[in-house]
Design a protein around this motif. Structure first.
Motif, PDB file in Angstrom:
ATOM      1  N   LEU A  95     -31.263  64.632 -90.918  1.00 29.25           N
ATOM      2  CA  LEU A  95     -31.296  63.949 -89.619  1.00 29.25           C
ATOM      3  C   LEU A  95     -29.891  63.574 -89.166  1.00 29.25           C
ATOM      4  O   LEU A  95     -29.563  63.668 -87.979  1.00 29.25           O
ATOM      5  N   LEU A  96     -29.055  63.144 -90.115  1.00 23.25           N
ATOM      6  CA  LEU A  96     -27.680  62.803 -89.762  1.00 23.25           C
ATOM      7  C   LEU A  96     -26.929  64.027 -89.258  1.00 23.25           C
ATOM      8  O   LEU A  96     -26.209  63.964 -88.251  1.00 23.25           O
ATOM      9  N   ALA A  97     -27.094  65.160 -89.937  1.00 20.99           N
ATOM     10  CA  ALA A  97     -26.419  66.388 -89.517  1.00 20.99           C
ATOM     11  C   ALA A  97     -26.916  66.836 -88.145  1.00 20.99           C
ATOM     12  O   ALA A  97     -26.118  67.266 -87.295  1.00 20.99           O
ATOM     13  N   GLY A 102     -38.306  63.338 -89.352  1.00 21.69           N
ATOM     14  CA  GLY A 102     -38.413  61.909 -89.613  1.00 21.69           C
ATOM     15  C   GLY A 102     -39.776  61.519 -90.139  1.00 21.69           C
ATOM     16  O   GLY A 102     -39.912  60.677 -91.043  1.00 21.69           O
ATOM     17  N   LEU A 103     -40.826  62.126 -89.588  1.00 15.57           N
ATOM     18  CA  LEU A 103     -42.183  61.839 -90.064  1.00 15.57           C
ATOM     19  C   LEU A 103     -42.367  62.294 -91.506  1.00 15.57           C
ATOM     20  O   LEU A 103     -43.046  61.616 -92.302  1.00 15.57           O
ATOM     21  N   LEU A 104     -41.797  63.433 -91.844  1.00 14.90           N
ATOM     22  CA  LEU A 104     -41.857  63.895 -93.225  1.00 14.90           C
ATOM     23  C   LEU A 104     -41.199  62.884 -94.163  1.00 14.90           C
ATOM     24  O   LEU A 104     -41.743  62.565 -95.227  1.00 14.90           O
ATOM     25  N   GLY A 105     -40.041  62.386 -93.750  1.00 18.10           N
ATOM     26  CA  GLY A 105     -39.375  61.375 -94.574  1.00 18.10           C
ATOM     27  C   GLY A 105     -40.201  60.108 -94.713  1.00 18.10           C
ATOM     28  O   GLY A 105     -40.222  59.472 -95.782  1.00 18.10           O
ATOM     29  N   ILE A 121     -38.600  53.572 -91.243  1.00 11.06           N
ATOM     30  CA  ILE A 121     -37.308  53.741 -90.567  1.00 11.06           C
ATOM     31  C   ILE A 121     -37.025  55.219 -90.309  1.00 11.06           C
ATOM     32  O   ILE A 121     -36.379  55.584 -89.323  1.00 11.06           O
ATOM     33  N   MET A 122     -37.522  56.088 -91.178  1.00 11.10           N
ATOM     34  CA  MET A 122     -37.286  57.520 -91.001  1.00 11.10           C
ATOM     35  C   MET A 122     -37.917  58.039 -89.707  1.00 11.10           C
ATOM     36  O   MET A 122     -37.343  58.904 -89.034  1.00 11.10           O
ATOM     37  N   THR A 123     -39.080  57.514 -89.360  1.00 10.31           N
ATOM     38  CA  THR A 123     -39.702  57.919 -88.097  1.00 10.31           C
ATOM     39  C   THR A 123     -38.843  57.492 -86.917  1.00 10.31           C
ATOM     40  O   THR A 123     -38.636  58.268 -85.966  1.00 10.31           O
ATOM     41  N   ALA A 124     -38.349  56.241 -86.961  1.00 11.08           N
ATOM     42  CA  ALA A 124     -37.475  55.772 -85.883  1.00 11.08           C
ATOM     43  C   ALA A 124     -36.190  56.589 -85.828  1.00 11.08           C
ATOM     44  O   ALA A 124     -35.690  56.906 -84.736  1.00 11.08           O
ATOM     45  N   ALA A 125     -35.673  56.967 -86.994  1.00 13.37           N
ATOM     46  CA  ALA A 125     -34.449  57.784 -87.010  1.00 13.37           C
ATOM     47  C   ALA A 125     -34.701  59.154 -86.396  1.00 13.37           C
ATOM     48  O   ALA A 125     -33.860  59.681 -85.656  1.00 13.37           O
ATOM     49  N   ALA A 171     -33.968  62.810 -81.714  1.00  9.03           N
ATOM     50  CA  ALA A 171     -34.607  63.766 -80.804  1.00  9.03           C
ATOM     51  C   ALA A 171     -34.440  63.386 -79.338  1.00  9.03           C
ATOM     52  O   ALA A 171     -34.218  64.269 -78.487  1.00  9.03           O
ATOM     53  N   ILE A 172     -34.555  62.111 -79.013  1.00 13.62           N
ATOM     54  CA  ILE A 172     -34.564  61.696 -77.602  1.00 13.62           C
ATOM     55  C   ILE A 172     -33.277  62.084 -76.867  1.00 13.62           C
ATOM     56  O   ILE A 172     -33.339  62.667 -75.773  1.00 13.62           O
ATOM     57  N   PRO A 173     -32.079  61.791 -77.399  1.00 10.83           N
ATOM     58  CA  PRO A 173     -30.867  62.231 -76.674  1.00 10.83           C
ATOM     59  C   PRO A 173     -30.787  63.745 -76.516  1.00 10.83           C
ATOM     60  O   PRO A 173     -30.328  64.235 -75.477  1.00 10.83           O
ATOM     61  N   ALA A 174     -31.229  64.485 -77.540  1.00  5.00           N
ATOM     62  CA  ALA A 174     -31.173  65.945 -77.447  1.00  5.00           C
ATOM     63  C   ALA A 174     -32.093  66.467 -76.349  1.00  5.00           C
ATOM     64  O   ALA A 174     -31.727  67.373 -75.590  1.00  5.00           O
ATOM     65  N   VAL A 175     -33.300  65.908 -76.244  1.00  2.00           N
ATOM     66  CA  VAL A 175     -34.243  66.346 -75.214  1.00  2.00           C
ATOM     67  C   VAL A 175     -33.724  66.003 -73.823  1.00  2.00           C
ATOM     68  O   VAL A 175     -33.775  66.832 -72.896  1.00  2.00           O
ATOM     69  N   LEU A 176     -33.234  64.787 -73.649  1.00  2.00           N
ATOM     70  CA  LEU A 176     -32.701  64.391 -72.346  1.00  2.00           C
ATOM     71  C   LEU A 176     -31.519  65.264 -71.940  1.00  2.00           C
ATOM     72  O   LEU A 176     -31.419  65.709 -70.789  1.00  2.00           O
ATOM     73  N   ALA A 177     -30.615  65.507 -72.885  1.00  2.00           N
ATOM     74  CA  ALA A 177     -29.450  66.338 -72.580  1.00  2.00           C
ATOM     75  C   ALA A 177     -29.869  67.763 -72.240  1.00  2.00           C
ATOM     76  O   ALA A 177     -29.333  68.381 -71.308  1.00  2.00           O
TER      77      ALA A 177
END
Length: 232
Positions: A21-23, A139-142, A174-178, A183-189
């Protein structure tokens, strides 16, 4: 301190998911920042370059002017490609590419140049779409794995109380929130850049069409090309 504790209590799967997720977040933000600069310059360059082109007295002078205005090389490749066909000699028919009419050759080279320009503008869109669509599931997997790992560890410890369950499960969520935060910034962009690319593509296609008609009219005026049927 809490983040370090969460990292140490997670197993290899949880840590790999967090690093993934960080990458994905770093990669998407690098593309977002780069494309923000590209889109801002491209929107301004296309408008200024097309205006400078039509104000030039000749095609050669227009190409020289575009070198100063077209910083992202969006309009200039179209002009260079069209100019190479307009100035080429029709005496030598070395290949099938040179055996078509002037209109056919212009259509082909302008289409190829336009595809190359649009390829640069669309670079990174696939990555943003991929991050936007897969990060929530990563994130859901985590989260699922973290909850399973926490419950398994507590089951082996004996008595289970709500206090002992709430902490590890909450940390796993927290993984779901991460995943959503990635995802949200990538989709908006992706959506914003898609609209901007669509506008620039429409402007470039209109310019390429007008440029083709201009060169055909010039060829007709020079007698190098017969006028189309129905024209004076």
């Amino acid at each position: 301190m809490d983040a370090l504790h969460w990292w140490r209590q997670g197993d290899a799967v949880t840590q790999v998911t967090a690093l993934l997720l960080l990458a994905m977040s770093v990669a998407s933000w690098v593309v977002i920042v780069w494309k923000l600069r590209l889109m801002r310059r491209a929107s301004a360059d296309v408008a200024r370059s097309t205006a400078a082109f039509w104000q030039a007295p000749s095609l050669d002078l227009a190409s020289q002017r575009l070198q100063a205005f077209d910083r992202e090389a969006l309009v200039l490749p179209l002009v260079v490609a069209a100019n190479s066909i307009a100035n080429s000699s029709t005496a030598a028919q070395a290949s099938l590419a040179t055996q078509g009419s002037l209109a056919t050759q212009l259509t082909r080279v302008l289409r190829d140049a336009l595809h190359g320009v649009l390829g640069r503008l669309q670079f990174g869109q696939v990555m943003l779409a991929t991050v936007g669509s897969t990060a929530p599931f990563v994130g859901l997997l985590g989260t699922v794995w973290g909850i399973y790992h926490a419950l398994t560890a507590m089951a082996g410890a004996g008595q289970i109380t709500i206090d002992r369950v709430a902490g590890p499960v909450g940390e796993a969520l927290i993984m779901t929130a991460a995943g959503l935060a990635v995802a949200i910034p990538a989709v908006l962009a992706y959506n914003v850049f898609g609209r901007l690319i669509g506008r620039i593509e429409a402007d470039l296609e209109g310019f390429a069409r007008d440029l083709r008609e201009l060169l055909i009219d010039q060829a007709v005026a020079r007698g190098a090309l017969a006028p189309a049927a129905g024209t004076a």
